[in-house]
Design a protein around this motif. Structure first.
Motif, PDB file in Angstrom:
ATOM      1  N   LEU A   2       3.417  20.834  -2.402  1.00 38.36           N
ATOM      2  CA  LEU A   2       2.810  22.078  -1.925  1.00 38.36           C
ATOM      3  C   LEU A   2       3.831  23.212  -1.901  1.00 38.36           C
ATOM      4  O   LEU A   2       3.501  24.371  -2.138  1.00 38.36           O
ATOM      5  N   PHE A   3       5.091  22.869  -1.627  1.00 42.42           N
ATOM      6  CA  PHE A   3       6.125  23.897  -1.508  1.00 42.42           C
ATOM      7  C   PHE A   3       6.978  24.049  -2.759  1.00 42.42           C
ATOM      8  O   PHE A   3       7.841  24.925  -2.801  1.00 42.42           O
ATOM      9  N   THR A   4       6.744  23.218  -3.774  1.00 39.65           N
ATOM     10  CA  THR A   4       7.581  23.314  -4.981  1.00 39.65           C
ATOM     11  C   THR A   4       6.786  23.630  -6.250  1.00 39.65           C
ATOM     12  O   THR A   4       7.383  24.067  -7.238  1.00 39.65           O
ATOM     13  N   LEU A   5       5.463  23.420  -6.262  1.00 45.04           N
ATOM     14  CA  LEU A   5       4.686  23.770  -7.452  1.00 45.04           C
ATOM     15  C   LEU A   5       4.730  25.281  -7.649  1.00 45.04           C
ATOM     16  O   LEU A   5       4.528  26.039  -6.693  1.00 45.04           O
ATOM     17  N   PRO A   6       4.977  25.729  -8.867  1.00 48.03           N
ATOM     18  CA  PRO A   6       5.077  27.180  -9.095  1.00 48.03           C
ATOM     19  C   PRO A   6       3.712  27.859  -9.100  1.00 48.03           C
ATOM     20  O   PRO A   6       2.692  27.253  -9.460  1.00 48.03           O
ATOM     21  N   ASP A   7       3.695  29.103  -8.681  1.00 47.11           N
ATOM     22  CA  ASP A   7       2.542  29.996  -8.832  1.00 47.11           C
ATOM     23  C   ASP A   7       1.267  29.564  -8.113  1.00 47.11           C
ATOM     24  O   ASP A   7       0.169  29.909  -8.542  1.00 47.11           O
ATOM     25  N   PRO A  32      -1.612  29.941  -5.467  1.00 47.74           N
ATOM     26  CA  PRO A  32      -2.128  31.124  -4.773  1.00 47.74           C
ATOM     27  C   PRO A  32      -1.716  31.109  -3.302  1.00 47.74           C
ATOM     28  O   PRO A  32      -1.480  30.033  -2.728  1.00 47.74           O
ATOM     29  N   PRO A  33      -1.649  32.281  -2.668  1.00 48.66           N
ATOM     30  CA  PRO A  33      -1.320  32.318  -1.245  1.00 48.66           C
ATOM     31  C   PRO A  33      -2.310  31.493  -0.437  1.00 48.66           C
ATOM     32  O   PRO A  33      -3.491  31.397  -0.792  1.00 48.66           O
ATOM     33  N   HIS A  34      -1.841  30.902   0.643  1.00 43.31           N
ATOM     34  CA  HIS A  34      -2.660  30.158   1.600  1.00 43.31           C
ATOM     35  C   HIS A  34      -3.294  28.890   1.022  1.00 43.31           C
ATOM     36  O   HIS A  34      -4.321  28.422   1.504  1.00 43.31           O
ATOM     37  N   THR A  35      -2.669  28.328  -0.030  1.00 38.99           N
ATOM     38  CA  THR A  35      -3.130  27.032  -0.549  1.00 38.99           C
ATOM     39  C   THR A  35      -2.841  25.957   0.491  1.00 38.99           C
ATOM     40  O   THR A  35      -1.764  25.927   1.086  1.00 38.99           O
ATOM     41  N   GLU A  36      -3.808  25.076   0.723  1.00 38.63           N
ATOM     42  CA  GLU A  36      -3.653  23.987   1.683  1.00 38.63           C
ATOM     43  C   GLU A  36      -3.623  22.656   0.948  1.00 38.63           C
ATOM     44  O   GLU A  36      -4.095  22.552  -0.190  1.00 38.63           O
ATOM     45  N   LEU A  37      -3.093  21.646   1.613  1.00 46.17           N
ATOM     46  CA  LEU A  37      -3.108  20.288   1.085  1.00 46.17           C
ATOM     47  C   LEU A  37      -3.927  19.423   2.040  1.00 46.17           C
ATOM     48  O   LEU A  37      -3.573  19.281   3.208  1.00 46.17           O
ATOM     49  N   ILE A  38      -5.035  18.891   1.545  1.00 42.14           N
ATOM     50  CA  ILE A  38      -5.908  18.035   2.348  1.00 42.14           C
ATOM     51  C   ILE A  38      -6.108  16.726   1.591  1.00 42.14           C
ATOM     52  O   ILE A  38      -6.639  16.717   0.478  1.00 42.14           O
ATOM     53  N   ASP A  39      -5.664  15.632   2.188  1.00 41.44           N
ATOM     54  CA  ASP A  39      -5.789  14.308   1.575  1.00 41.44           C
ATOM     55  C   ASP A  39      -5.243  14.278   0.147  1.00 41.44           C
ATOM     56  O   ASP A  39      -5.836  13.675  -0.750  1.00 41.44           O
ATOM     57  N   GLY A  40      -4.119  14.945  -0.057  1.00 42.12           N
ATOM     58  CA  GLY A  40      -3.473  14.910  -1.362  1.00 42.12           C
ATOM     59  C   GLY A  40      -4.061  15.852  -2.393  1.00 42.12           C
ATOM     60  O   GLY A  40      -3.598  15.886  -3.531  1.00 42.12           O
ATOM     61  N   SER A  41      -5.080  16.636  -2.014  1.00 42.96           N
ATOM     62  CA  SER A  41      -5.696  17.589  -2.942  1.00 42.96           C
ATOM     63  C   SER A  41      -5.341  19.011  -2.542  1.00 42.96           C
ATOM     64  O   SER A  41      -5.326  19.344  -1.351  1.00 42.96           O
ATOM     65  N   LEU A  42      -5.079  19.855  -3.533  1.00 40.59           N
ATOM     66  CA  LEU A  42      -4.817  21.267  -3.278  1.00 40.59           C
ATOM     67  C   LEU A  42      -6.145  21.977  -3.033  1.00 40.59           C
ATOM     68  O   LEU A  42      -7.102  21.796  -3.788  1.00 40.59           O
ATOM     69  N   VAL A  43      -6.198  22.767  -1.975  1.00 36.56           N
ATOM     70  CA  VAL A  43      -7.410  23.512  -1.630  1.00 36.56           C
ATOM     71  C   VAL A  43      -7.063  24.990  -1.663  1.00 36.56           C
ATOM     72  O   VAL A  43      -6.172  25.436  -0.936  1.00 36.56           O
ATOM     73  N   PHE A  44      -7.777  25.743  -2.504  1.00 35.42           N
ATOM     74  CA  PHE A  44      -7.525  27.172  -2.641  1.00 35.42           C
ATOM     75  C   PHE A  44      -8.490  27.950  -1.749  1.00 35.42           C
ATOM     76  O   PHE A  44      -9.656  27.592  -1.610  1.00 35.42           O
ATOM     77  N   VAL A  45      -7.986  29.026  -1.160  1.00 32.19           N
ATOM     78  CA  VAL A  45      -8.768  29.807  -0.207  1.00 32.19           C
ATOM     79  C   VAL A  45      -9.518  30.917  -0.931  1.00 32.19           C
ATOM     80  O   VAL A  45      -8.943  31.646  -1.737  1.00 32.19           O
ATOM     81  N   SER A  46     -10.814  31.043  -0.621  1.00 35.74           N
ATOM     82  CA  SER A  46     -11.619  32.127  -1.177  1.00 35.74           C
ATOM     83  C   SER A  46     -11.351  33.415  -0.407  1.00 35.74           C
ATOM     84  O   SER A  46     -10.836  33.383   0.705  1.00 35.74           O
ATOM     85  N   VAL A  68       2.525  20.652   8.821  1.00 40.41           N
ATOM     86  CA  VAL A  68       2.622  19.359   8.152  1.00 40.41           C
ATOM     87  C   VAL A  68       2.136  18.270   9.104  1.00 40.41           C
ATOM     88  O   VAL A  68       2.758  18.014  10.142  1.00 40.41           O
ATOM     89  N   LEU A  69       1.011  17.641   8.740  1.00 42.11           N
ATOM     90  CA  LEU A  69       0.446  16.564   9.555  1.00 42.11           C
ATOM     91  C   LEU A  69       1.002  15.213   9.134  1.00 42.11           C
ATOM     92  O   LEU A  69       1.282  14.355   9.958  1.00 42.11           O
ATOM     93  N   ASP A  70       1.126  15.027   7.832  1.00 47.43           N
ATOM     94  CA  ASP A  70       1.701  13.815   7.255  1.00 47.43           C
ATOM     95  C   ASP A  70       2.026  14.110   5.800  1.00 47.43           C
ATOM     96  O   ASP A  70       1.894  15.255   5.358  1.00 47.43           O
ATOM     97  N   ARG A  71       2.409  13.103   5.058  1.00 51.59           N
ATOM     98  CA  ARG A  71       2.873  13.298   3.682  1.00 51.59           C
ATOM     99  C   ARG A  71       1.810  13.923   2.767  1.00 51.59           C
ATOM    100  O   ARG A  71       2.123  14.633   1.830  1.00 51.59           O
ATOM    101  N   ARG A  72       0.531  13.664   3.068  1.00 48.83           N
ATOM    102  CA  ARG A  72      -0.548  14.108   2.182  1.00 48.83           C
ATOM    103  C   ARG A  72      -1.417  15.225   2.778  1.00 48.83           C
ATOM    104  O   ARG A  72      -2.430  15.596   2.194  1.00 48.83           O
ATOM    105  N   ASN A  73      -1.022  15.756   3.931  1.00 49.75           N
ATOM    106  CA  ASN A  73      -1.834  16.783   4.577  1.00 49.75           C
ATOM    107  C   ASN A  73      -0.972  17.914   5.128  1.00 49.75           C
ATOM    108  O   ASN A  73      -0.142  17.700   6.017  1.00 49.75           O
ATOM    109  N   GLY A  74      -1.190  19.093   4.576  1.00 46.96           N
ATOM    110  CA  GLY A  74      -0.515  20.302   5.029  1.00 46.96           C
ATOM    111  C   GLY A  74      -1.521  21.435   5.126  1.00 46.96           C
ATOM    112  O   GLY A  74      -1.509  22.346   4.297  1.00 46.96           O
ATOM    113  N   PRO A  75      -2.413  21.385   6.118  1.00 47.54           N
ATOM    114  CA  PRO A  75      -3.374  22.474   6.281  1.00 47.54           C
ATOM    115  C   PRO A  75      -2.705  23.727   6.839  1.00 47.54           C
ATOM    116  O   PRO A  75      -1.547  23.687   7.265  1.00 47.54           O
ATOM    117  N   GLU A  76      -3.444  24.799   6.849  1.00 46.91           N
ATOM    118  CA  GLU A  76      -2.930  26.074   7.345  1.00 46.91           C
ATOM    119  C   GLU A  76      -3.898  26.598   8.401  1.00 46.91           C
ATOM    120  O   GLU A  76      -4.864  27.288   8.073  1.00 46.91           O
TER     121      GLU A  76
END
Length: 201
Positions: free
Chosen positions: A29-34, A36-50, A84-92
């Protein structure tokens, strides 16, 4: 002299890498380039904010100023920062109240769940299921003691705040109050917010 357009020169927007077989991690989540702002990580999936509604922005402003007005020295209030909740979850969470010692500097990009006293989610149409179900479950499992869910209600679009507290025995949240015009609570500290002040923002 005009240049020739080739297939390679046509921009198709960002090209996201294929996710790993086990999904992304918080480090990704913190190293992938480019991203979008406010991208979250939920259960290992990237979630983009509308794009957000005006309600979402002004409620966050109202809560942040209300939280800061009575905040004791040992806490800090932050908006839209990764927890950071755990290795696969970083919500905002839309707003977080943190232990002051969790703040390490101006370049900080994340906080650990153990340092969060309260997480707040303002319900958005595109993330309603995550805001109501997924995130509260994960926040409670990570040990965050307090959670607020804020909805838009009525024809005038005023905020309604549902206040939850985590039970140590169950590890889950219990609803302790629903507040329509005024939120006055004593945990995680004395908070007193006039919700009708949204009309002035």
């Amino acid at each position: 002299m005009g240049g020739t357009m080739t297939a390679e020169s046509v921009e198709h927007g960002p090209c996201w890498p294929m996710p790993p077989p086990d999904g992304y991690t918080v480090d990704d989540l913190f190293t992938l380039p480019d991203l979008p702002p406010h991208t979250e990580l939920i259960d290992g999936s990237l979630v983009f904010v509308s794009p957000q509604r005006d309600f979402h922005t002004i409620v966050i402003d109202l809560l942040v100023s209300g939280f800061r007005r009575t905040a004791p020295a040992e806490v800090r209030v932050r908006r839209e920062m990764t927890v950071v909740l755990d290795r696969r979850n970083g919500p905002e969470p839309d707003v977080s109240i943190l232990r002051a010692e969790a703040i390490t500097g101006r370049t900080q990009t994340r906080y650990a769940a153990k340092d969060v006293l309260l997480a707040v989610e303002v319900v958005s149409p595109d993330s309603e299921s995550r805001d109501r179900d997924t995130k509260p479950h994960k926040y409670a499992a990570a040990g965050i003691p307090h959670f607020w869910l804020v909805d838009m209600a009525g024809e005038d679009g005023h905020p309604v705040v549902q206040v939850y507290e985590r039970g140590d025995a169950t590890g889950t949240y219990t609803l302790t109050g629903i507040h329509h015009e005024h939120v006055k609570v004593t945990v995680p500290y004395h908070i007193d917010i006039d919700l009708t002040a949204i009309d002035e923002l």
